[in-house]
Enzyme design. Structure first.
Site, PDB file in Angstrom:
ATOM      1  N   THR A 447       0.828  -1.219   0.000  1.00 13.51           N
ATOM      2  CA  THR A 447       0.000   0.000   0.000  1.00 13.51           C
ATOM      3  C   THR A 447       0.857   1.262   0.000  1.00 13.51           C
ATOM      4  O   THR A 447       2.010   1.249   0.398  1.00 13.51           O
ATOM      5  CB  THR A 447      -0.970   0.000   1.201  1.00 13.51           C
ATOM      6  N   ASP A 489      -9.273  -9.075   3.272  1.00 11.26           N
ATOM      7  CA  ASP A 489      -9.648  -8.117   4.327  1.00 11.26           C
ATOM      8  C   ASP A 489     -11.025  -8.438   4.919  1.00 11.26           C
ATOM      9  O   ASP A 489     -11.448  -7.797   5.880  1.00 11.26           O
ATOM     10  CB  ASP A 489      -9.645  -6.679   3.798  1.00 11.26           C
ATOM     11  N   GLY A 534      -1.871  -1.782   6.755  1.00 13.36           N
ATOM     12  CA  GLY A 534      -2.952  -2.615   7.283  1.00 13.36           C
ATOM     13  C   GLY A 534      -3.680  -1.882   8.393  1.00 13.36           C
ATOM     14  O   GLY A 534      -3.862  -0.663   8.334  1.00 13.36           O
TER      15      GLY A 534
HETATM   16  N1  GLU Z   1      -5.901  -3.801   2.571  1.00 17.36           N
HETATM   17  C1  GLU Z   1      -5.568  -2.838   3.560  1.00 17.36           C
HETATM   18  C2  GLU Z   1      -6.787  -2.057   3.988  1.00 17.36           C
HETATM   19  O1  GLU Z   1      -7.609  -1.751   3.175  1.00 17.36           O
HETATM   20  C3  GLU Z   1      -4.604  -1.842   3.051  1.00 17.36           C
HETATM   21  C4  GLU Z   1      -3.355  -2.497   2.782  1.00 17.36           C
HETATM   22  C5  GLU Z   1      -2.387  -2.325   3.873  1.00 17.36           C
HETATM   23  O2  GLU Z   1      -1.853  -1.253   4.054  1.00 17.36           O
HETATM   24  O3  GLU Z   1      -2.182  -3.323   4.526  1.00 17.36           O
HETATM   25  O4  GLU Z   1      -6.899  -1.739   5.111  1.00 17.36           O
END
Ligand code: GLU
Length: 640
Positions: A447, A489, A534
């Site tokens: 991310t 997620d 995350g």
């Molecule tokens: N999938 C994660 C979320 O939407 C973002 C990815 C991450 O930074 O881990 O929270």
């Protein structure tokens, strides 16, 4: 601010700096005084003030802070930031520039973000003094039932879901860009993608981050034909630092989108290639890697919609903090924690006392996040109750001021504080199972966050992702981009019948933690920020806000400070960056009973934030990480 608290502040800042820097780095003087007034303010413009004709002809050096006038940008990557500044200098606005940066990052940082994924873009519209969110979160295909995530009555192992077609959500990025540009931009996809096309085609030198990210994906890239062909060298290994990486397939894909608009992605050859890669992942002959197929259909792509949603807002000590709402839990959880913290006079407390309360507030907010939040089109979450100041007042006493927790907090009863018609208890009931996520998502190098402003005062705070580092590991053959694994997620309770607002349902968006944030004071922009990481995204944003607003740290120091993250773990423990574990604050917190696990992440880091700080004299400071992810890039449109 009282002199006493300034001394505390200086102490906090000094400790923070010592712990944040590597042994070889020089310590910068500690910034003091009111928020934002520190040495970042005097920083150079980061090299982004060269000639407007071709900013890429001679690349400037990497600078994590820059102060100047006009617009500004900060991203994790030099070319990403430069692309934003280029668009600003050519007269584009912050939305145009943010999309241009995201397009370039799709080429230079393909393991973190790209057109195979999704995101949340928060936009401050200066002329209307209004903040809106563009949700372009990936969506579960219409034929994906929760049962697909179980085999023999048990959830499929998390790692196996990551590298599969099952975890691929319908990508939202291209429609998000197109919607953002159409509503709030001044340019079209064709204009803003030009630099991304050029960078993908001409290539760039592999840097340490790119090399390491490829290395951590090596086993699965070696097993997936299209990924191997794109990301590995002829010897089947990661391309070394300094090698030139080109992605002509991505350049061609971007060209198709530039010419045909978002439809060129959601219909036609790109959509067909995505569907084929999900239904029949391109596995190397002889590979034993089990990459389960998914169920995405052409109609899922064709029907995908980005959503323009109102921002989530709260007030905090005279500031108005705007974030994104559901399906991201980010803005709501940050706001709830701030409401809890507002009841403490943090300015008069020691750094250890401040951090103890920060951890306690985060723990309670995460208890509610785990119990109540999910896609608002499927779940009636008690958002008004969670954001209510009265609810925070009623819950604050659960933070034990003398001792650290040794267990998870239970969710509260926000329904009693709803000011809008109460949601149905059936759908809003707390989770019985599955608030825990099967992976340690304290952050890997996944991310990315982009912050951009323009001369007219518009601001974009934009987090985009393909979820895991390298997404699901599958490059769409012939198109040069990785697919997301965003559907991991969702909560996947061990008991498939356990109710939870964030379980898989066809057409649903998985709950996110992304927390793009824009803070105003007296109706004027003050800071914009966020981070990847995350669910630690939420604590990173919260910790930076506390550092900036309560401790008076300049924004660059608030961002560089070592991070700790409390997300309502079952044993009450928190994650900490390696840099924090040896700091004096860690010792003080341990004396209160806090237990820290070394954040189980690359380099012991949590997040990789970027931020902007708007000063009263019309200048702006852009800030990126000085150390994390090998340092980010901040630039301004014009010298001060
Ligand atoms: N999938 C994660 C979320 O939407 C973002 C990815 C991450 O930074 O881990 O929270």
């Amino acid at each position: 601010m009282a002199q006493r608290s300034k001394n505390h502040l200086a102490m906090f800042g000094l400790l923070v700096l010592c712990a944040a820097c590597s042994p070889n780095e020089k310590l910068a003087p500690v910034g003091r005084g009111e928020p934002g007034q520190g040495d970042a303010d005097a920083a150079p413009d980061g090299g982004g003030t060269g000639a407007a004709d071709d900013l890429f002809a001679e690349l400037p050096g990497l600078a994590p802070t820059a102060t100047g006038r006009g617009g500004a940008a900060a991203t994790v990557d030099l070319r990403g930031t430069l692309a934003a500044i280029e668009v600003l200098k050519k007269g584009g606005n912050a939305v145009d520039a943010a999309v241009a940066a995201a397009g370039v990052l799709g080429a230079t940082d393909p393991f973190s973000c790209g057109i195979g994924g999704g995101g949340f873009m928060l936009v401050y519209l200066a002329a209307d003094n209004k903040v809106v969110a563009i949700d372009h979160r990936e969506t579960a295909p219409s034929r994906l039932e929760a049962s697909a995530f179980y085999e023999n009555g048990a959830p499929i192992a998390f790692d196996e879901l990551v590298t599969s077609g099952l975890s691929v959500g319908v990508p939202g990025t291209v429609r998000g860009w197109s919607e953002a540009l159409r509503r709030y931009g001044t340019l079209g996809l064709k204009d803003v993608l030009q630099r991304a096309i050029q960078v993908a085609e001409a290539g760039f030198e592999v840097d340490a981050t790119f090399f390491e990210q490829t290395g951590r994906n090596l086993a699965r890239f070696q097993a997936i034909t299209s990924s191997k062909e794109l990301f590995l060298g002829p010897d089947g290994e990661a391309r070394p630092v300094g090698a030139v990486f080109k992605n002509p397939d991505l350049a061609r894909t971007y060209r198709l989108i530039a010419e045909g608009g978002d439809k060129a992605f959601y219909e036609g050859e790109i959509a067909a290639a995505i569907v084929a890669a999900v239904l029949e992942p391109p596995i190397e002959p002889g590979s034993t890697l089990d990459v389960r197929p998914g169920v995405i259909a052409l109609s899922d792509l064709q029907d995908y919609e980005a959503r323009v949603r109102p921002a989530i807002s709260t007030t905090y000590r005279g500031y108005t903090v705007h974030g994104v709402g559901l399906p991201s839990s980010g803005g709501i959880t940050v706001a709830e924690a701030l409401n809890l913290l507002e009841g403490f006079d943090l300015e008069t407390l020691t750094p250890v006392e401040v951090l103890h309360r920060y951890l306690g507030a985060s723990r309670l907010a995460f208890a509610d996040r785990g119990a109540f939040l999910g896609d608002p089109e499927f779940v009636e979450a008690p958002v008004a109750g969670l954001l209510s100041k009265d609810y925070a007042d009623a819950r604050r006493d659960l933070i034990d001021l003398a001792e650290a927790p040794t267990s998870a907090a239970a969710p509260g009863d926000p329904f009693a504080f709803q000011t809008d018609p109460s949601p149905s208890p059936r759908r809003g009931q707390p989770a019985r199972n599955g608030s825990a996520r099967p992976k340690n998502d304290a952050s890997d190098n996944e991310t990315t966050h982009i912050t951009v402003s323009d001369a007219a005062g518009n601001i974009v705070s934009y987090t985009c992702t393909i979820e895991s580092e390298g997404g699901n590991g599958v490059v769409v053959p012939g198109h040069g981009f990785l697919l997301n694994n965003e559907l991991t997620d969702f909560n996947i309770p061990s008991d498939p019948a356990a109710p939870h607002p964030n379980v898989v349902e066809p057409g649903k968006r998985p709950r996110s933690s992304m927390s793009p944030t824009i803070v105003l004071k007296d109706g004027k922009p003050e800071i914009a920020l966020a981070s990847p990481g995350g669910s630690t995204i939420i604590t990173t944003v919260l910790q930076i806000l506390v550092g900036y607003i309560d401790l008076g740290l300049p924004i660059d120091k608030a961002l560089a400070a070592p991070r700790i993250s409390q997300r309502n773990a079952g044993d009450g423990s928190s994650d900490a960056e390696t840099a924090f574990l040896g700091a004096l604050e860690a010792e003080g917190l341990r004396a209160l009973g806090h237990v820290f696990s070394d954040a189980n992440t690359t380099g012991g880091e949590i997040g990789a934030a970027t931020a902007l700080r708007f000063h009263g004299d019309g200048t702006v400071t852009a800030v990126a990480e000085p150390v994390r992810r090998h340092g980010g890039s901040a630039m301004v449109e014009r010298a001060p």
